[in-house]
Design a protein around this motif. Structure first.
Motif, PDB file in Angstrom:
ATOM      1  N   TYR A 237     127.432  27.456  94.741  1.00 54.64           N
ATOM      2  CA  TYR A 237     125.989  27.178  94.716  1.00 54.64           C
ATOM      3  C   TYR A 237     125.503  26.904  96.139  1.00 54.64           C
ATOM      4  O   TYR A 237     126.293  26.635  97.041  1.00 54.64           O
ATOM      5  CB  TYR A 237     125.652  25.982  93.821  1.00 54.64           C
ATOM      6  CG  TYR A 237     126.109  24.643  94.364  1.00 54.64           C
ATOM      7  CD1 TYR A 237     125.252  23.846  95.124  1.00 54.64           C
ATOM      8  CD2 TYR A 237     127.394  24.159  94.119  1.00 54.64           C
ATOM      9  CE1 TYR A 237     125.671  22.619  95.627  1.00 54.64           C
ATOM     10  CE2 TYR A 237     127.816  22.948  94.607  1.00 54.64           C
ATOM     11  CZ  TYR A 237     126.950  22.174  95.367  1.00 54.64           C
ATOM     12  OH  TYR A 237     127.360  20.969  95.869  1.00 54.64           O
ATOM     13  N   ALA A 238     124.186  26.998  96.332  1.00 52.25           N
ATOM     14  CA  ALA A 238     123.580  26.696  97.628  1.00 52.25           C
ATOM     15  C   ALA A 238     122.478  25.665  97.434  1.00 52.25           C
ATOM     16  O   ALA A 238     121.952  25.495  96.327  1.00 52.25           O
ATOM     17  CB  ALA A 238     123.017  27.961  98.281  1.00 52.25           C
ATOM     18  N   VAL A 239     122.132  24.999  98.512  1.00 51.79           N
ATOM     19  CA  VAL A 239     121.144  23.918  98.473  1.00 51.79           C
ATOM     20  C   VAL A 239     120.003  24.205  99.437  1.00 51.79           C
ATOM     21  O   VAL A 239     120.219  24.666 100.560  1.00 51.79           O
ATOM     22  CB  VAL A 239     121.786  22.564  98.849  1.00 51.79           C
ATOM     23  CG1 VAL A 239     120.766  21.431  98.750  1.00 51.79           C
ATOM     24  CG2 VAL A 239     122.999  22.279  97.979  1.00 51.79           C
ATOM     25  N   ASP A 240     118.806  23.939  98.984  1.00 54.45           N
ATOM     26  CA  ASP A 240     117.623  23.893  99.851  1.00 54.45           C
ATOM     27  C   ASP A 240     117.183  22.436  99.875  1.00 54.45           C
ATOM     28  O   ASP A 240     116.634  21.928  98.900  1.00 54.45           O
ATOM     29  CB  ASP A 240     116.529  24.818  99.302  1.00 54.45           C
ATOM     30  CG  ASP A 240     115.125  24.415  99.763  1.00 54.45           C
ATOM     31  OD1 ASP A 240     114.995  23.687 100.761  1.00 54.45           O
ATOM     32  OD2 ASP A 240     114.146  24.831  99.106  1.00 54.45           O
ATOM     33  N   ASP A 241     117.466  21.761 100.976  1.00 58.81           N
ATOM     34  CA  ASP A 241     117.184  20.332 101.103  1.00 58.81           C
ATOM     35  C   ASP A 241     115.895  20.127 101.888  1.00 58.81           C
ATOM     36  O   ASP A 241     115.909  19.807 103.066  1.00 58.81           O
ATOM     37  CB  ASP A 241     118.356  19.632 101.790  1.00 58.81           C
ATOM     38  CG  ASP A 241     118.227  18.116 101.750  1.00 58.81           C
ATOM     39  OD1 ASP A 241     117.209  17.610 101.235  1.00 58.81           O
ATOM     40  OD2 ASP A 241     119.149  17.436 102.229  1.00 58.81           O
TER      41      ASP A 241
ATOM     42  N   TYR B 171     114.273  12.510  95.073  1.00 56.24           N
ATOM     43  CA  TYR B 171     114.839  11.293  94.488  1.00 56.24           C
ATOM     44  C   TYR B 171     115.469  11.573  93.125  1.00 56.24           C
ATOM     45  O   TYR B 171     116.487  10.958  92.773  1.00 56.24           O
ATOM     46  CB  TYR B 171     113.774  10.194  94.373  1.00 56.24           C
ATOM     47  CG  TYR B 171     112.595  10.522  93.482  1.00 56.24           C
ATOM     48  CD1 TYR B 171     112.599  10.200  92.129  1.00 56.24           C
ATOM     49  CD2 TYR B 171     111.468  11.150  94.010  1.00 56.24           C
ATOM     50  CE1 TYR B 171     111.522  10.499  91.320  1.00 56.24           C
ATOM     51  CE2 TYR B 171     110.380  11.451  93.210  1.00 56.24           C
ATOM     52  CZ  TYR B 171     110.414  11.130  91.872  1.00 56.24           C
ATOM     53  OH  TYR B 171     109.340  11.446  91.076  1.00 56.24           O
ATOM     54  N   ARG B 172     114.918  12.492  92.336  1.00 54.89           N
ATOM     55  CA  ARG B 172     115.511  12.826  91.042  1.00 54.89           C
ATOM     56  C   ARG B 172     116.702  13.769  91.213  1.00 54.89           C
ATOM     57  O   ARG B 172     117.723  13.641  90.529  1.00 54.89           O
ATOM     58  CB  ARG B 172     114.473  13.477  90.119  1.00 54.89           C
ATOM     59  CG  ARG B 172     113.470  12.516  89.529  1.00 54.89           C
ATOM     60  CD  ARG B 172     112.904  12.996  88.196  1.00 54.89           C
ATOM     61  NE  ARG B 172     112.243  14.284  88.252  1.00 54.89           N
ATOM     62  CZ  ARG B 172     110.924  14.459  88.241  1.00 54.89           C
ATOM     63  NH1 ARG B 172     110.122  13.417  88.220  1.00 54.89           N
ATOM     64  NH2 ARG B 172     110.407  15.664  88.264  1.00 54.89           N
ATOM     65  N   MET B 173     116.567  14.711  92.126  1.00 55.06           N
ATOM     66  CA  MET B 173     117.621  15.709  92.306  1.00 55.06           C
ATOM     67  C   MET B 173     118.898  15.093  92.870  1.00 55.06           C
ATOM     68  O   MET B 173     120.000  15.449  92.467  1.00 55.06           O
ATOM     69  CB  MET B 173     117.126  16.833  93.213  1.00 55.06           C
ATOM     70  CG  MET B 173     115.903  17.583  92.686  1.00 55.06           C
ATOM     71  SD  MET B 173     116.196  18.413  91.109  1.00 55.06           S
ATOM     72  CE  MET B 173     117.114  19.836  91.669  1.00 55.06           C
ATOM     73  N   ARG B 174     118.752  14.147  93.802  1.00 62.15           N
ATOM     74  CA  ARG B 174     119.945  13.497  94.365  1.00 62.15           C
ATOM     75  C   ARG B 174     120.645  12.639  93.307  1.00 62.15           C
ATOM     76  O   ARG B 174     121.876  12.604  93.223  1.00 62.15           O
ATOM     77  CB  ARG B 174     119.552  12.630  95.558  1.00 62.15           C
ATOM     78  CG  ARG B 174     119.046  13.411  96.761  1.00 62.15           C
ATOM     79  CD  ARG B 174     118.885  12.503  97.962  1.00 62.15           C
ATOM     80  NE  ARG B 174     117.987  13.071  98.957  1.00 62.15           N
ATOM     81  CZ  ARG B 174     118.323  14.050  99.790  1.00 62.15           C
ATOM     82  NH1 ARG B 174     119.535  14.559  99.760  1.00 62.15           N
ATOM     83  NH2 ARG B 174     117.443  14.512 100.672  1.00 62.15           N
TER      84      ARG B 174
ATOM     85  N   GLU C  80     109.919  23.213 101.385  1.00 62.87           N
ATOM     86  CA  GLU C  80     108.823  22.289 101.078  1.00 62.87           C
ATOM     87  C   GLU C  80     109.338  20.864 101.202  1.00 62.87           C
ATOM     88  O   GLU C  80     110.364  20.516 100.598  1.00 62.87           O
ATOM     89  CB  GLU C  80     108.303  22.558  99.663  1.00 62.87           C
ATOM     90  CG  GLU C  80     106.984  21.890  99.354  1.00 62.87           C
ATOM     91  CD  GLU C  80     106.400  22.388  98.041  1.00 62.87           C
ATOM     92  OE1 GLU C  80     105.684  21.595  97.390  1.00 62.87           O
ATOM     93  OE2 GLU C  80     106.664  23.544  97.670  1.00 62.87           O
ATOM     94  N   THR C  81     108.663  20.042 101.977  1.00 61.95           N
ATOM     95  CA  THR C  81     109.103  18.675 102.218  1.00 61.95           C
ATOM     96  C   THR C  81     109.189  17.880 100.913  1.00 61.95           C
ATOM     97  O   THR C  81     108.271  17.925 100.094  1.00 61.95           O
ATOM     98  CB  THR C  81     108.137  17.969 103.188  1.00 61.95           C
ATOM     99  OG1 THR C  81     108.093  18.696 104.417  1.00 61.95           O
ATOM    100  CG2 THR C  81     108.586  16.547 103.465  1.00 61.95           C
ATOM    101  N   GLY C  82     110.313  17.184 100.739  1.00 58.67           N
ATOM    102  CA  GLY C  82     110.496  16.348  99.555  1.00 58.67           C
ATOM    103  C   GLY C  82     110.999  17.083  98.341  1.00 58.67           C
ATOM    104  O   GLY C  82     111.166  16.487  97.268  1.00 58.67           O
TER     105      GLY C  82
END
Length: 255
Positions: A191-195, A227-230, A199-201
C-alpha cells in the motif's frame, strides 16, 4: 487526404485534453500558446467544437470551457466502464465499513483519473471528483500504481517529474529520489500513503487492483481527516487491501 484527417483529429484531441480538472477554462490565446499551433488552426477547431456543444464560450470573458455534449459523452463512458461496474459493490461495502471517502482510480499518463467515488455522512469535503485528475506523485493511488510499473516507466516518470512536479501542500513530494523511496515502501508493504500531500489535514491509503494478466489496472483508496486515519490506520489498511483483493479476483486475478 487521409493523413490530413488524422492530423486534424489529433489536433482536436490535444485541444480537448487541455480541459482537465486543473485547467477548466481557456482563452483562445492561452490555448494557442499551450498546444503550440497556429491561431487560425486552433480557432477553426474550437469553433467547430463550440458549434457541436463540446465546448461553450463565456459571452463576457470570451473564454471556453467544457460543454454539455462532452459532459454527456464522458458520463456515458464512465457509466459503461466494466471496471467501475465490477468494483462498485465492493467500494460501497468498504465505505459502509470504514465510514470514510472511498475512491477508485486509474493511472493516466502522469496523473490519476478518478473513476468512481463513494462518500458517507462522516466524509469530510475533499477535492476529488469522478472524472477529475490529480498528480500521481502526490496521491496514494498514484504512488501505489507507479510502484507496480517497470523501471523504465519509473525512470521516465522521474525525468518528467524533475521539470513539472509542483507542490500542492507543504508536504507534497516533488523530488524524484524521495518518490523512489516511497515506491520501494509501497512495493514492500502493498500500500501507499498520501500524508497531507494533496490536501492539508487529509490522509489517504491506496492499494492496487490487478487484472487477469497481473497488471495494476487501478487502485482503491480511503481518505479521511488525519486524526481519524492515524488512530485506525491498521484497520483501514487491512480493509482496503481486502477490498482491492476482492475486486482483483472478480477481474480474474489470482496469486
Amino acid at each position: 487526404m487521409a493523413k490530413e484527417q488524422v492530423s486534424s483529429i489529433l489536433r482536436v484531441m490535444r485541444i480537448l485534453e487541455c480541459f482537465s480538472d486543473r485547467e477548466t477554462e481557456w482563452t483562445l490565446k492561452a490555448l494557442v500558446e499551450h498546444v503550440d499551433l497556429p491561431t487560425t488552426t486552433v480557432f477553426r477547431q474550437i469553433s467547430t467544437l463550440t458549434d457541436r456543444e463540446y465546448l461553450v464560450q463565456d459571452p463576457v470573458r470570451k473564454s471556453y470551457h467544457v460543454g454539455p455534449r462532452l459532459m454527456y459523452l464522458a458520463s456515458s463512458i464512465l457509466g459503461q466502464s466494466d471496471l467501475r461496474r465490477v468494483a462498485r459493490p465492493e467500494l460501497e461495502r468498504l465505505s459502509n465499513t470504514l465510514q470514510e471517502t472511498i475512491n477508485l482510480s486509474v493511472l493516466l499518463e502522469h496523473d490519476i483519473f478518478y473513476l468512481d467515488k463513494v462518500e458517507t455522512h462522516r466524509s469530510i469535503v475533499c477535492n476529488t471528483q469522478i472524472g477529475s485528475r490529480a498528480p500521481a506523485y502526490a496521491t496514494s493511488s498514484g504512488k501505489v500504481m507507479l510502484a507496480c510499473q517497470s523501471e523504465d516507466f519509473i525512470d521516465q516518470f522521474c525525468q518528467w517529474m524533475e521539470e513539472h512536479a509542483r507542490p500542492l501542500t507543504d508536504r507534497t513530494i516533488v523530488g524524484p529520489e524521495r518518490l523512489r523511496e516511497e515506491l520501494v515502501k509501497a512495493r514492500s508493504s502493498g500500500y501507499a500513503v498520501d500524508d497531507g500531500e494533496i490536501e492539508t489535514g487529509l490522509i489517504c491509503f491506496g492499494v492496487p487492483v490487478y487484472d487477469m494478466n497481473g497488471r495494476a489496472a487501478a487502485a482503491v483508496s480511503v481518505s479521511g481527516p488525519d486524526y481519524r486515519m492515524r488512530q485506525d490506520q491498521a484497520f483501514m489498511i487491512r480493509e482496503v487491501k481486502q477490498a482491492a483483493e476482492n475486486i482483483s479476483h472478480q477481474l480474474g486475478y489470482w496469486k
